[in-house]
Design a protein around this motif. Structure first.
Motif, PDB file in Angstrom:
ATOM      1  N   TYR A  94       0.848  -1.184   0.000  1.00  0.00           N
ATOM      2  CA  TYR A  94       0.000   0.000   0.000  1.00  0.00           C
ATOM      3  C   TYR A  94       0.890   1.243   0.000  1.00  0.00           C
ATOM      4  O   TYR A  94       2.072   1.181   0.313  1.00  0.00           O
ATOM      5  CB  TYR A  94      -0.937   0.005   1.207  1.00  0.00           C
ATOM      6  CG  TYR A  94      -1.937  -1.125   1.178  1.00  0.00           C
ATOM      7  CD1 TYR A  94      -3.171  -0.971   0.562  1.00  0.00           C
ATOM      8  CD2 TYR A  94      -1.628  -2.371   1.737  1.00  0.00           C
ATOM      9  CE1 TYR A  94      -4.089  -2.018   0.517  1.00  0.00           C
ATOM     10  CE2 TYR A  94      -2.528  -3.426   1.693  1.00  0.00           C
ATOM     11  CZ  TYR A  94      -3.757  -3.238   1.077  1.00  0.00           C
ATOM     12  OH  TYR A  94      -4.650  -4.283   1.027  1.00  0.00           O
ATOM     13  N   GLY A  95       0.282   2.377  -0.359  1.00  0.00           N
ATOM     14  CA  GLY A  95       1.047   3.603  -0.485  1.00  0.00           C
ATOM     15  C   GLY A  95       1.180   3.994  -1.948  1.00  0.00           C
ATOM     16  O   GLY A  95       0.659   3.313  -2.837  1.00  0.00           O
ATOM     17  N   ALA A  96       1.890   5.088  -2.210  1.00  0.00           N
ATOM     18  CA  ALA A  96       1.998   5.597  -3.578  1.00  0.00           C
ATOM     19  C   ALA A  96       3.291   6.375  -3.750  1.00  0.00           C
ATOM     20  O   ALA A  96       3.815   6.962  -2.795  1.00  0.00           O
ATOM     21  CB  ALA A  96       0.805   6.496  -3.900  1.00  0.00           C
ATOM     22  N   VAL A  97       3.805   6.373  -4.980  1.00  0.00           N
ATOM     23  CA  VAL A  97       4.973   7.179  -5.335  1.00  0.00           C
ATOM     24  C   VAL A  97       4.489   8.603  -5.597  1.00  0.00           C
ATOM     25  O   VAL A  97       3.666   8.833  -6.477  1.00  0.00           O
ATOM     26  CB  VAL A  97       5.680   6.610  -6.578  1.00  0.00           C
ATOM     27  CG1 VAL A  97       6.877   7.481  -6.963  1.00  0.00           C
ATOM     28  CG2 VAL A  97       6.146   5.177  -6.324  1.00  0.00           C
ATOM     29  N   LEU A  98       4.985   9.563  -4.838  1.00  0.00           N
ATOM     30  CA  LEU A  98       4.489  10.927  -4.931  1.00  0.00           C
ATOM     31  C   LEU A  98       4.847  11.599  -6.254  1.00  0.00           C
ATOM     32  O   LEU A  98       4.117  12.474  -6.721  1.00  0.00           O
ATOM     33  CB  LEU A  98       5.032  11.751  -3.758  1.00  0.00           C
ATOM     34  CG  LEU A  98       4.550  11.307  -2.371  1.00  0.00           C
ATOM     35  CD1 LEU A  98       5.208  12.153  -1.293  1.00  0.00           C
ATOM     36  CD2 LEU A  98       3.037  11.405  -2.258  1.00  0.00           C
ATOM     37  N   ASP A  99       5.957  11.217  -6.849  1.00  0.00           N
ATOM     38  CA  ASP A  99       6.329  11.789  -8.145  1.00  0.00           C
ATOM     39  C   ASP A  99       5.282  11.477  -9.209  1.00  0.00           C
ATOM     40  O   ASP A  99       5.133  12.226 -10.182  1.00  0.00           O
ATOM     41  CB  ASP A  99       7.681  11.234  -8.607  1.00  0.00           C
ATOM     42  CG  ASP A  99       8.832  11.709  -7.736  1.00  0.00           C
ATOM     43  OD1 ASP A  99       8.631  12.688  -6.991  1.00  0.00           O
ATOM     44  OD2 ASP A  99       9.913  11.111  -7.793  1.00  0.00           O
ATOM     45  N   ASP A 100       4.541  10.382  -9.034  1.00  0.00           N
ATOM     46  CA  ASP A 100       3.585   9.958 -10.053  1.00  0.00           C
ATOM     47  C   ASP A 100       2.383  10.880 -10.160  1.00  0.00           C
ATOM     48  O   ASP A 100       1.652  10.821 -11.142  1.00  0.00           O
ATOM     49  CB  ASP A 100       3.087   8.527  -9.758  1.00  0.00           C
ATOM     50  CG  ASP A 100       4.140   7.476 -10.051  1.00  0.00           C
ATOM     51  OD1 ASP A 100       5.172   7.838 -10.654  1.00  0.00           O
ATOM     52  OD2 ASP A 100       3.936   6.306  -9.687  1.00  0.00           O
ATOM     53  N   PHE A 101       2.142  11.711  -9.148  1.00  0.00           N
ATOM     54  CA  PHE A 101       1.036  12.652  -9.314  1.00  0.00           C
ATOM     55  C   PHE A 101       1.471  14.096  -9.114  1.00  0.00           C
ATOM     56  O   PHE A 101       0.763  14.932  -8.569  1.00  0.00           O
ATOM     57  CB  PHE A 101      -0.191  12.296  -8.470  1.00  0.00           C
ATOM     58  CG  PHE A 101       0.014  12.071  -7.008  1.00  0.00           C
ATOM     59  CD1 PHE A 101      -0.374  13.023  -6.081  1.00  0.00           C
ATOM     60  CD2 PHE A 101       0.516  10.872  -6.550  1.00  0.00           C
ATOM     61  CE1 PHE A 101      -0.245  12.792  -4.721  1.00  0.00           C
ATOM     62  CE2 PHE A 101       0.647  10.624  -5.189  1.00  0.00           C
ATOM     63  CZ  PHE A 101       0.265  11.589  -4.272  1.00  0.00           C
ATOM     64  N   GLY A 102       2.676  14.412  -9.632  1.00  0.00           N
ATOM     65  CA  GLY A 102       3.073  15.802  -9.810  1.00  0.00           C
ATOM     66  C   GLY A 102       3.875  16.449  -8.714  1.00  0.00           C
ATOM     67  O   GLY A 102       4.127  17.657  -8.770  1.00  0.00           O
ATOM     68  N   LEU A 103       4.336  15.682  -7.713  1.00  0.00           N
ATOM     69  CA  LEU A 103       5.046  16.293  -6.593  1.00  0.00           C
ATOM     70  C   LEU A 103       6.564  16.222  -6.722  1.00  0.00           C
ATOM     71  O   LEU A 103       7.289  16.506  -5.772  1.00  0.00           O
ATOM     72  CB  LEU A 103       4.610  15.635  -5.283  1.00  0.00           C
ATOM     73  CG  LEU A 103       3.208  16.039  -4.806  1.00  0.00           C
ATOM     74  CD1 LEU A 103       2.716  15.092  -3.721  1.00  0.00           C
ATOM     75  CD2 LEU A 103       3.180  17.470  -4.319  1.00  0.00           C
ATOM     76  N   GLU A 104       7.060  15.868  -7.902  1.00  0.00           N
ATOM     77  CA  GLU A 104       8.502  15.721  -8.102  1.00  0.00           C
ATOM     78  C   GLU A 104       9.253  17.025  -7.830  1.00  0.00           C
ATOM     79  O   GLU A 104      10.269  17.043  -7.138  1.00  0.00           O
ATOM     80  CB  GLU A 104       8.791  15.252  -9.528  1.00  0.00           C
ATOM     81  CG  GLU A 104      10.280  15.100  -9.828  1.00  0.00           C
ATOM     82  CD  GLU A 104      10.542  14.710 -11.263  1.00  0.00           C
ATOM     83  OE1 GLU A 104      11.716  14.455 -11.592  1.00  0.00           O
ATOM     84  OE2 GLU A 104       9.586  14.675 -12.066  1.00  0.00           O
ATOM     85  N   THR A 105       8.758  18.133  -8.379  1.00  0.00           N
ATOM     86  CA  THR A 105       9.440  19.417  -8.207  1.00  0.00           C
ATOM     87  C   THR A 105       9.462  19.840  -6.750  1.00  0.00           C
ATOM     88  O   THR A 105      10.486  20.314  -6.229  1.00  0.00           O
ATOM     89  CB  THR A 105       8.753  20.497  -9.057  1.00  0.00           C
ATOM     90  OG1 THR A 105       8.803  20.116 -10.434  1.00  0.00           O
ATOM     91  CG2 THR A 105       9.453  21.840  -8.894  1.00  0.00           C
ATOM     92  N   MET A 106       8.345  19.672  -6.065  1.00  0.00           N
ATOM     93  CA  MET A 106       8.297  20.028  -4.648  1.00  0.00           C
ATOM     94  C   MET A 106       9.279  19.193  -3.839  1.00  0.00           C
ATOM     95  O   MET A 106       9.997  19.697  -2.969  1.00  0.00           O
ATOM     96  CB  MET A 106       6.874  19.856  -4.115  1.00  0.00           C
ATOM     97  CG  MET A 106       6.703  20.321  -2.655  1.00  0.00           C
ATOM     98  SD  MET A 106       7.108  19.052  -1.427  1.00  0.00           S
ATOM     99  CE  MET A 106       5.617  18.069  -1.455  1.00  0.00           C
ATOM    100  N   LEU A 107       9.366  17.896  -4.131  1.00  0.00           N
ATOM    101  CA  LEU A 107      10.269  17.026  -3.388  1.00  0.00           C
ATOM    102  C   LEU A 107      11.734  17.320  -3.710  1.00  0.00           C
ATOM    103  O   LEU A 107      12.605  17.178  -2.848  1.00  0.00           O
ATOM    104  CB  LEU A 107       9.936  15.566  -3.696  1.00  0.00           C
ATOM    105  CG  LEU A 107       8.576  15.085  -3.173  1.00  0.00           C
ATOM    106  CD1 LEU A 107       8.300  13.654  -3.636  1.00  0.00           C
ATOM    107  CD2 LEU A 107       8.483  15.178  -1.656  1.00  0.00           C
TER     108      LEU A 107
END
Length: 373
Positions: free
Chosen positions: A184-197
């Motif tokens: 369970y869980g999700a990769v945050l880059d997959d829904f647009g948070l790459e730049t923020m991270l």
């Protein structure tokens, strides 16, 4: 990917000129660029336009990334022309189910005062070892804890993750899980948070890592893997003993109400010694506190105990250094960050000292030999 050249055309009276002077691109501009093809490889040297001031269907960072794939002759045209071209691409190739629409747009761009607690911002702004140590505790060697995220931001990020997961279910898509251990869980880059991270790693985690983890690439962190993990009823129950694929790992509890789920640490190890015994001084358990971060080496062996009630969600950021990974290939001596290597090194030094003592004692016990010329 190419854009179909069959763009609807109006009559000549509607398409004269390149624009209407109000930032609206006419169909004439579209027809000029509609047959252009995107680059196969990203132009990393190109400085993209800033789209943050516009009300767009997608996060502004998506357009900035897509711009780096535009054909060379489009990189110098007006921003509105590039924007219309990119909008057309997205309209043509994304169905309604493909569109991930942000629920809380404010979390997609870094806003320190709304993300972090004041003490954390102050320490990072001063950026000295003294300021960082003033907010960071080291309850066990190599494990650093500190208050980090605002409660409101934690709630927004949790809500965004839930919205993303709901969208995935409705669209009947298969979600990419964070790693091979979490179901369970999700990769945050997959829904647009790459730049923020990226911003989080470069401007907030790297300054801390420079002070506390210089020996494992803390000064040269240059990529990340960001994700959330979820534990509790109908979620993952626990996490087995492992090491991370990172040089430095940030683990922040987002909430919600839960019991159990403690992190347990069992010493830092290199590849050769990852399964060796744990020394008593390396045993440490940590209880999660929402909004509080834990920073440790990726090679610090750890796991998560069962979450016995409630629901716990954590933000993980695996920070990596390509420079350090390249240098490890040529390492010949004991790495000074591996607990077992240090023990072996000390043992070799002890044996060397003992051998030297025996040799000296042996020489002292030998009778003097007089040599007469």
């Amino acid at each position: 990917m190419s854009v179909d050249s069959s763009v609807d055309r109006r009559d000549e009276s509607q398409t004269a000129g390149n624009g209407n002077g109000n930032g609206v691109v006419t169909v004439c501009n579209r027809s000029i660029y509609s047959s252009q093809r995107l680059r196969l490889n990203r132009n990393e040297a190109h400085q993209s336009e800033n789209y943050d001031d516009l009300d767009l269907d997608f996060n502004s960072s998506l357009y900035g990334k897509l711009e780096q794939y535009l054909p060379p002759n489009m990189l110098t045209v007006a921003r509105d022309v590039k924007l219309e071209f990119m909008k057309e691409i997205l309209d043509r190739y994304l169905t309604e189910h493909d569109r991930i629409r942000p629920l809380h747009k404010q979390i997609y761009d870094m806003h320190p005062t709304t993300f972090f607690v004041p003490s954390f911002i102050k320490a990072i702004t001063e950026n000295t070892e003294e300021s960082l140590r003033s907010i960071i505790s080291e309850p066990s060697p190599g494990v650093y804890t500190f208050e980090m995220l605002q409660p409101d931001f934690c709630e927004l990020l949790l809500s965004e993750v839930e919205s993303f997961e709901k969208w995935v279910q409705e669209a009947k898509f298969k979600i990419m899980r964070p790693n091979t251990m979490n179901k369970y869980g999700a990769v945050l880059d997959d829904f647009g948070l790459e730049t923020m991270l990226d911003h989080l790693m470069n401007n907030f985690i790297r300054p801390i890592s420079k002070v506390f983890f210089p020996e494992v690439g803390g000064t040269s962190l240059d990529s990340h893997h960001g994700f959330v993990v979820e534990y509790g009823k109908d979620r993952d129950y626990e996490l087995g003993f492992h090491v991370d694929d990172s040089e430095v790992t940030l683990n922040v509890c987002l909430g919600k109400q839960f019991s159990g789920g403690e992190l347990f640490f069992r010493g830092v190890r290199c590849d050769k010694h990852v399964n060796t015994d744990t020394q008593p001084e390396e045993v440490f358990d940590y209880s999660h506190v929402p909004g509080h971060g834990v920073l440790h080496r990726g090679r610090h062996r750890h796991g998560a105990r069962p979450t016995t009630s409630g629901h716990r969600t954590n933000l993980l950021l695996w920070c990596r250094s390509s420079v350090f990974r390249e240098s490890r290939k040529y390492q010949r001596d004991f790495p000074n960050w591996c607990g077992e290597c240090l023990l072996e090194k000390k043992e070799r030094q002890r044996q060397s000292v003992e051998a030297t003592k025996k040799e000296l004692l042996k020489r002292e016990g030998e009778p003097m030999v007089s040599v007469i010329p």
